[in-house]
Write a protein that holds these residues in place. Structure first.
Motif, PDB file in Angstrom:
ATOM      1  N   VAL A  47       0.876  -1.174   0.000  1.00  0.00           N
ATOM      2  CA  VAL A  47       0.000   0.000   0.000  1.00  0.00           C
ATOM      3  C   VAL A  47       0.915   1.226   0.000  1.00  0.00           C
ATOM      4  O   VAL A  47       1.588   1.507   0.989  1.00  0.00           O
ATOM      5  CB  VAL A  47      -0.957  -0.003   1.207  1.00  0.00           C
ATOM      6  N   LEU A  48       0.946   1.912  -1.124  1.00  0.00           N
ATOM      7  CA  LEU A  48       1.885   3.010  -1.299  1.00  0.00           C
ATOM      8  C   LEU A  48       1.249   4.333  -0.920  1.00  0.00           C
ATOM      9  O   LEU A  48       0.064   4.555  -1.183  1.00  0.00           O
ATOM     10  CB  LEU A  48       2.358   3.059  -2.758  1.00  0.00           C
ATOM     11  N   LYS A  49       2.049   5.195  -0.312  1.00  0.00           N
ATOM     12  CA  LYS A  49       1.540   6.526   0.032  1.00  0.00           C
ATOM     13  C   LYS A  49       2.108   7.536  -0.954  1.00  0.00           C
ATOM     14  O   LYS A  49       3.226   7.387  -1.462  1.00  0.00           O
ATOM     15  CB  LYS A  49       1.856   6.895   1.469  1.00  0.00           C
ATOM     16  N   THR A  50       1.301   8.540  -1.233  1.00  0.00           N
ATOM     17  CA  THR A  50       1.665   9.605  -2.157  1.00  0.00           C
ATOM     18  C   THR A  50       1.944  10.856  -1.344  1.00  0.00           C
ATOM     19  O   THR A  50       1.070  11.336  -0.626  1.00  0.00           O
ATOM     20  CB  THR A  50       0.511   9.881  -3.139  1.00  0.00           C
ATOM     21  N   LEU A  51       3.165  11.350  -1.454  1.00  0.00           N
ATOM     22  CA  LEU A  51       3.575  12.535  -0.709  1.00  0.00           C
ATOM     23  C   LEU A  51       4.025  13.611  -1.692  1.00  0.00           C
ATOM     24  O   LEU A  51       4.488  13.303  -2.794  1.00  0.00           O
ATOM     25  CB  LEU A  51       4.721  12.178   0.236  1.00  0.00           C
ATOM     26  N   MET A  52       3.897  14.844  -1.270  1.00  0.00           N
ATOM     27  CA  MET A  52       4.324  15.966  -2.107  1.00  0.00           C
ATOM     28  C   MET A  52       5.478  16.677  -1.414  1.00  0.00           C
ATOM     29  O   MET A  52       5.419  16.948  -0.213  1.00  0.00           O
ATOM     30  CB  MET A  52       3.162  16.924  -2.338  1.00  0.00           C
ATOM     31  N   ALA A  53       6.513  16.979  -2.195  1.00  0.00           N
ATOM     32  CA  ALA A  53       7.707  17.622  -1.651  1.00  0.00           C
ATOM     33  C   ALA A  53       8.135  18.784  -2.543  1.00  0.00           C
ATOM     34  O   ALA A  53       7.706  18.886  -3.695  1.00  0.00           O
ATOM     35  CB  ALA A  53       8.844  16.600  -1.549  1.00  0.00           C
ATOM     36  N   LEU A  54       8.971  19.624  -1.973  1.00  0.00           N
ATOM     37  CA  LEU A  54       9.609  20.711  -2.719  1.00  0.00           C
ATOM     38  C   LEU A  54      11.101  20.418  -2.772  1.00  0.00           C
ATOM     39  O   LEU A  54      11.710  20.120  -1.748  1.00  0.00           O
ATOM     40  CB  LEU A  54       9.402  22.051  -2.015  1.00  0.00           C
ATOM     41  N   VAL A  55      11.670  20.511  -3.953  1.00  0.00           N
ATOM     42  CA  VAL A  55      13.103  20.313  -4.127  1.00  0.00           C
ATOM     43  C   VAL A  55      13.742  21.665  -4.391  1.00  0.00           C
ATOM     44  O   VAL A  55      13.248  22.435  -5.229  1.00  0.00           O
ATOM     45  CB  VAL A  55      13.388  19.317  -5.266  1.00  0.00           C
ATOM     46  N   ASP A  56      14.800  21.934  -3.652  1.00  0.00           N
ATOM     47  CA  ASP A  56      15.511  23.208  -3.739  1.00  0.00           C
ATOM     48  C   ASP A  56      14.582  24.412  -3.557  1.00  0.00           C
ATOM     49  O   ASP A  56      14.794  25.475  -4.148  1.00  0.00           O
ATOM     50  CB  ASP A  56      16.295  23.303  -5.061  1.00  0.00           C
ATOM     51  N   GLY A  57      13.530  24.209  -2.763  1.00  0.00           N
ATOM     52  CA  GLY A  57      12.625  25.288  -2.400  1.00  0.00           C
ATOM     53  C   GLY A  57      11.693  25.763  -3.493  1.00  0.00           C
ATOM     54  O   GLY A  57      10.916  26.690  -3.286  1.00  0.00           O
ATOM     55  N   LYS A  58      11.729  25.117  -4.669  1.00  0.00           N
ATOM     56  CA  LYS A  58      10.894  25.628  -5.752  1.00  0.00           C
ATOM     57  C   LYS A  58      10.220  24.573  -6.613  1.00  0.00           C
ATOM     58  O   LYS A  58       9.127  24.790  -7.098  1.00  0.00           O
ATOM     59  CB  LYS A  58      11.713  26.555  -6.646  1.00  0.00           C
TER      60      LYS A  58
END
Length: 158
Positions: A47-58
């Motif tokens: 069961v995979l979770k979907t996460l949202m991230a920011l790379v290098d602040g942008k």
């Protein structure tokens, strides 16, 4: 609960095979992904979770990992040739994806962004991902996840 979401519409339009699985979503759960796995009587690694991230602040990035694992921000940044990464704050993740936290799917997002999938997820025949609504999962081949999202496959777990 509607079983038609932007995610299921996107998968159908792309010709990707999937099945829909509803479960009782618990907003008080310590881990949404692990709670989904327990409700579906599935191994949390599938069961995979979907996460949202920011790379290098942008740069917005979607990252998909097993629900019983944590993301290494350093490894995530490296996977997309960045220097640093941090998790997006919930209101920003909702704005970018068009989904509510707890119902964020990698499919059919308001603004499609680059996606990274944890390499160990590809070891399973079938995996579950959020279907675009709290309490709704789609089950499909992990290779179809990778292909449909044009995802980068990398070791991103801590």
């Amino acid at each position: 609960m509607s079983k038609v979401t932007p995610a299921t519409r996107a998968l159908t339009a792309a010709g990707v095979g999937f099945t829909i699985h509803a479960y009782d979503y618990d907003p008080e759960a310590e881990s949404i992904g692990r709670q989904a796995a327990a409700a579906l009587s599935e191994d949390p690694a599938r069961v995979l979770k979907t996460l949202m991230a920011l790379v290098d602040g942008k740069s917005s990035v979607c990252v998909i990992v097993p629900s019983d694992q944590e993301v290494s921000m350093k490894k995530l940044a490296a996977a997309v040739s960045g220097k640093s990464a941090q998790m997006m704050k919930p209101p920003e993740a909702e704005r970018v994806t068009g989904y509510k936290v707890g119902g964020i799917s990698p499919f059919g997002q308001r603004k499609q962004v680059g996606t990274v999938i944890e390499q160990t997820a590809l070891a399973h025949d079938l995996v579950y991902l959020n279907g675009g609504q709290r309490g709704l999962q789609v089950r499909m081949k992990p290779t179809d996840v990778r292909d449909a999202l044009k995802a980068i496959v990398a070791d991103v777990i801590a």
